[in-house]
Design an enzyme around this catalytic site. Structure first.
Site, PDB file in Angstrom:
ATOM      1  N   HIS A 145       0.831  -1.206   0.000  1.00 49.54           N
ATOM      2  CA  HIS A 145       0.000   0.000   0.000  1.00 49.54           C
ATOM      3  C   HIS A 145       0.864   1.254   0.000  1.00 49.54           C
ATOM      4  O   HIS A 145       1.955   1.305   0.586  1.00 49.54           O
ATOM      5  CB  HIS A 145      -0.952  -0.005   1.195  1.00 49.54           C
ATOM      6  N   ASP A 146       0.398   2.255  -0.711  1.00 48.37           N
ATOM      7  CA  ASP A 146       1.018   3.581  -0.760  1.00 48.37           C
ATOM      8  C   ASP A 146       2.394   3.606  -1.415  1.00 48.37           C
ATOM      9  O   ASP A 146       3.107   4.613  -1.318  1.00 48.37           O
ATOM     10  CB  ASP A 146       1.106   4.195   0.645  1.00 48.37           C
TER      11      ASP A 146
END
Length: 222
Positions: A145-146
């Site tokens: 994620h991210d």
């Protein structure tokens, strides 16, 4: 429905082509038409898919049919800059490159995937991740994620890219590599098979091992 012409005809190009065909026969949402390739020794077909034209003929041959899109798969770890420059010389408009996502991949709703990028079987791309243009993400890879990835990156199968990392352009990660969270990876790096990358990489580094250590410079930075 995208009808796809593959620019390339060996190695990864064939792998991606057959995964497109797998999605074609199971979902009917894409169609693989064949290859644009220059190697005359291959004859008129590759794995029973036709060679449609030469590399430089591809856009001219199909430019009047907007449903026909292209994928570029001529990358080599030792020639990343040269092959990226070749892609530019083809002068294919951005909108004529497809984004292919295999039907078994899991791509989060909040993730963003660029044009000309291929996401292979069983890959997982988690929330708020960004994958740029003309990247190849091979099977069973996880992008945390991210994590933000630039353009022209080639990620071999079974990679794990940790969360909240920044990855530049033109990198080549070999089979079964692991990258820690919160890393900053520059441009045109090479990570050898099964490397465990726990520290930032600047640009043009060649690393191997667990933990990964620099082996040599890939190419001189510009």
């Amino acid at each position: 429905m995208d009808r796809i012409v593959m620019i390339g005809g060996k190695g990864s190009a064939i792998v991606v082509a057959e995964q497109i065909y797998d999605t074609q026969i199971k979902t009917g949402e894409v169609q693989f038409l064949g290859f644009a390739f220059d190697d005359k020794t291959m004859g008129d077909s590759i794995n029973d898919f036709p060679i449609l034209c030469k590399t430089y003929e591809a856009y001219e041959k199909f430019k009047l049919d907007p449903e026909i899109k292209f994928l570029f798969q001529l990358y080599r770890p030792d020639l990343m800059r040269e092959r990226i420059e070749l892609l530019g010389r083809l002068e294919i408009p951005d909108e004529r490159f497809c984004t292919f996502i295999h039907h078994s991949a899991t791509v989060s709703r909040s993730a963003k995937i660029g044009r000309g990028t291929a996401i292979m079987a069983n890959t997982v791309i988690n929330s708020n991740a960004v994958v740029g243009n003309h990247c190849t993400i091979h099977s069973n890879t996880l992008i945390g994620h991210d994590t933000k990835m630039g353009d022209y990156n080639f990620i071999a199968a079974h990679n794990v890219l940790g969360s909240s990392s920044e990855i530049g352009n033109g990198n080549f990660f070999g089979l079964n590599c692991t990258f820690n969270n919160y890393l900053k990876i520059g441009d045109f790096n090479f990570a050898g098979m099964a490397s465990n990358v726990v520290k930032n990489l600047e640009s043009c580094q060649k690393v191997y091992g667990n933990p990964a250590k620099e082996f040599s410079k890939m190419i001189k930075p510009l």
